[in-house]
Write a protein that holds these residues in place. Structure first.
Motif, short mmCIF file in Angstrom:
data_model
loop_
_atom_site.label_atom_id
_atom_site.label_comp_id
_atom_site.label_asym_id
_atom_site.label_seq_id
_atom_site.Cartn_x
_atom_site.Cartn_y
_atom_site.Cartn_z
N ARG A 56 0.84 -1.21 0.00
CA ARG A 56 0.00 0.00 0.00
C ARG A 56 0.87 1.26 0.00
NH1 ARG A 56 -4.96 0.89 -0.89
NH2 ARG A 56 -5.32 2.27 0.88
N ALA A 57 1.95 1.21 0.81
CA ALA A 57 2.85 2.37 0.88
C ALA A 57 3.53 2.60 -0.48
CB ALA A 57 3.89 2.15 1.97
N LEU A 64 1.15 4.37 -2.82
CA LEU A 64 1.03 5.82 -2.57
C LEU A 64 2.28 6.54 -3.06
CD1 LEU A 64 -0.72 8.05 -1.33
CD2 LEU A 64 0.49 7.70 0.82
N SER A 82 -4.77 10.31 -4.70
CA SER A 82 -4.38 9.84 -3.36
C SER A 82 -5.61 9.66 -2.46
CB SER A 82 -3.34 10.76 -2.72
OG SER A 82 -3.73 12.10 -2.82
N ALA A 83 -6.62 10.52 -2.60
CA ALA A 83 -7.84 10.34 -1.80
C ALA A 83 -8.55 9.04 -2.20
CB ALA A 83 -8.77 11.53 -1.96
N TYR A 89 -7.20 6.45 -3.59
CA TYR A 89 -6.35 5.33 -3.16
C TYR A 89 -6.50 5.07 -1.65
CZ TYR A 89 -2.17 2.40 -2.81
OH TYR A 89 -1.30 1.36 -2.58
N ALA A 90 -6.75 6.16 -0.90
CA ALA A 90 -6.91 6.01 0.56
C ALA A 90 -8.31 5.57 0.95
CB ALA A 90 -6.56 7.33 1.26
N ALA A 103 -11.49 7.02 -0.59
CA ALA A 103 -12.63 7.90 -0.91
C ALA A 103 -13.36 7.35 -2.14
CB ALA A 103 -12.13 9.32 -1.18
N LYS A 104 -14.69 7.50 -2.14
CA LYS A 104 -15.47 7.03 -3.29
C LYS A 104 -15.25 7.98 -4.47
CE LYS A 104 -19.22 4.96 -0.71
NZ LYS A 104 -20.41 5.37 0.00
#
Lengths: 478, 151
Positions: free
Chosen positions: B79-80, B83, B110-111, B113-114, B116-117
């Motif tokens: 995951r890192a 990003l 990035s949102a 990937y973290a 967010a829809k």
């Protein structure tokens, strides 16, 4: 002090807090951006404006340090240790309240020292020779043991890595390039703020991307909380430490708020009744560095006003502000333009009071901002970091360095290596090496110069005692 | 003897020290040099790091730490890296595409990937955020940001 100067003080504080809170905009840059606007101003208002930006920026740097683990300024790096831990435990409002009020105490104490003891303290500044500067840097490095988080060997590895980074660039004596690998961008060295933003902010985001979503913060935790009587009682000793160290470091040209903050943190831990809480969200761990680096905003002006020596980048910009108005800081300034000197004192007083007022207004929205949904927060922090880093020198190379430092920081977390000794190595490496070698050039290669200089000898003795004490405590607890 | 993370760290420190000392050996000598020389302090740092790495590796081999567990599984590393790839992507395109578009893409990517829809809210946050940063840094602070396709 007239209304224009009072308004300049308020505007300067707002601009300073805003600039200081943005990674990449250092206090000196925030001040320099306003320099052209001071041409048409009254001398007192102009100097007050610039000094107020300095006060605001030194405080503003701690806001992102506490809320998002990103020090806005170099001197806020020590605040990230316990400030961010407090924020993680739902005490962001309390941490910001402590930072604000201890910053006020530090700022007012620094002003008191500046206005009453400029002349005698100026002699301290003059007593600093290259051996003394080298010893001062070694004294700063002596806190590595207590910043190592229980593993001295890993702390030393981190410190050596930091010192390695500090050797990149042009050699301070011969001028030959070192470890630049043909990159002209590296000739000037690697700025500590780039390493810090990478180690703290980027590494934290790399870590957070795989962590579960944050729990929704309680409404009480998302409000600013000023310290109560019990907290003040707990913090008084810490503030005495912060004020003492901030005074010593501030009057020494070149030392600055970063060393003061780290040393105050270390001493606060040493003298605390709860040293085990340090690194896990200790209020004293926020109070000590915040108090110390705000004392420096006043005491760093001692060598500037008394001798005309700008001891830091911010003081150099302030010197520029004086010169624009035909004023030359130094002993004669007190005779030729006393109204400017006393106007500056009043301006610093109002700047510290405005800092609290502005802080009370903006901190709640700041806490609200960091309690937004995690994916958006990560995205905006990364955008802020990328833009702020680019803003320093308009260099994408710098951004690459920050990402590299982020990877190193992430790897250090995985291997349980503390990052703070590395930060200390990066910040102090150049100071130690350049002054060590200058000392030897002056003495013809004789190391006895460090024993013959009384200030150097005293500082080295203190460094030795502090290191021995930290090592003894480290081994006793194992 | 067990090979632990501390052993790996110690060996890495020694390798890093070796590479650093090797690079330091290539520093040119100058006629202006002092008795210590441009490579004097780097040599002390390199040998210091190598020594500490050796001690750490040796200690971890003979006396392994009891809490030497990997609490960060391989999934977290992946995951890192993902990003990081987004950040490197921003670094590559920002000069060509320009700051406003690149930073909007960075926020959106990035949102998302973290977690967010990918909806209108995300698009609004990306465009609004890019505009905010551009106004703050480019206009208010006067910092020249890459224009890219907008010149």
């Amino acid at each position: 002090m007239n209304f224009e100067a009072l308004f300049a003080s308020l505007a300067g504080v707002i601009w300073g807090i805003f600039g200081g809170a943005l990674p990449g905009i250092s206090p000196s840059i925030a001040m320099a951006l306003l320099l052209p606007f001071t041409y048409g101003m009254e001398p007192v208002s102009a100097i007050v404006l610039l000094a107020s930006v300095y006060v605001g920026a030194e405080y503003g740097g701690s806001i992102p340090a506490i809320l998002i683990r990103t020090p806005g300024t170099n001197s806020a790096a020590a605040t990230t240790i316990d400030g961010y831990e407090m924020a993680r435990r739902g005490k962001a409002g309390e941490a910001l309240g402590i930072s604000l009020m201890c910053g006020l105490v530090g700022g007012l104490f620094g002003l008191l020292v500046l206005s009453t003891a400029t002349e005698p303290l100026a002699r301290v500044a003059l007593a600093f020779t290259p051996p003394a500067y080298c010893a001062l840097g070694i004294l700063g490095l002596s806190v590595i043991a207590s910043l190592s988080g229980g593993s001295l060997l890993k702390g030393l590895i981190a410190a050596f890595m930091g010192l390695m980074v500090a050797t990149v660039g042009t050699d301070p004596v011969s001028g030959v390039p070192r470890f630049t690998f043909g990159h002209a961008e590296l000739l000037g060295g690697i700025r500590p703020i780039l390493v810090m933003v990478g180690l703290f902010a980027v590494a934290e985001m790399l870590e957070q991307i795989s962590s579960p979503a944050w729990a929704k913060a309680d409404a009480r935790d998302t409000r600013l909380k000023l310290p109560g009587l019990a907290m003040w009682r707990r913090l008084w000793k810490t503030q005495v430490i912060g004020c003492s160290i901030g005074t010593l470091e501030g009057v020494t040209p070149g030392a600055g708020g970063t060393i003061a903050a780290f040393m105050a943190y270390n001493e606060a831990k040493r003298w605390s009744k709860h040293p085990e809480e340090f690194g896990k969200g200790s209020p004293e761990g926020v109070a000590a560095p915040e108090c110390a680096n705000n004392v420096v905003t006043g005491t760093a002006l001692v060598p500037l006003l008394s001798l005309g020596i700008p001891g830091s980048n911010s003081a150099a910009v302030l010197l520029g502000g004086f010169m624009i108005h035909g004023l030359i800081p130094g002993p004669l300034l007190f005779q030729k333009a006393p109204e400017v000197v006393y106007g500056l004192y009043w301006g610093l007083l109002s700047a510290n009071l405005f800092m609290v007022l502005v802080g009370l207004v903006i901190l709640n929205p700041c806490i609200w901002l960091v309690n937004r949904p995690k994916p958006y927060l990560i995205a905006f922090i990364l955008a802020l970091v990328c833009t702020g880093v680019y803003a320093i020198d308009q260099s994408l190379f710098d951004l690459g360095l920050v990402l590299g430092a982020g990877v190193v920081g992430y790897a250090m977390r995985r291997f349980g290596v503390p990052v703070l000794p590395m930060v200390l190595g990066v910040v102090l490496g150049f100071l130690v090496e350049s002054n060590y070698r200058r000392s030897l050039v002056l003495s013809g290669g004789d190391h006895a110069v460090f024993m013959q200089d009384p200030v150097a000898l005293g500082l080295l003795a203190v460094a030795f005692v502090l290191t021995a004490y930290s090592l003894m405590r480290e081994f006793r607890t194992k | 003897m067990t090979f632990s993370r501390d052993t790996a760290l110690g060996l890495f420190a020694m390798a890093l020290a070796g590479a650093y000392l090797g690079a330091g050996a290539g520093i040119p000598e100058s006629l202006l040099s002092d008795s210590v020389g441009a490579n004097g302090v780097p040599r002390v740092i390199g040998y210091g790091l190598a020594t500490v790495g050796l001690v750490l590796a040796a200690r971890s081999l003979w006396r392994p730490a009891s809490t030497d567990e990997d609490d960060n599984p391989a999934g977290a590393l992946a995951r890192a890296v993902g990003l990081l790839a987004i950040l490197v992507g921003y670094l590559v395109i920002v000069e060509r595409v320009g700051y406003p578009v690149s930073v909007a893409l960075l926020i959106a990517a990035s949102a998302a990937y973290a977690g967010a829809k990918p909806d209108a809210r995300l698009a609004a946050a990306a465009i609004g955020g890019a505009a905010l940063f551009w106004l703050m840094f480019g206009k208010l602070l006067g910092i020249p940001l890459p224009g890219g396709i907008f010149g």
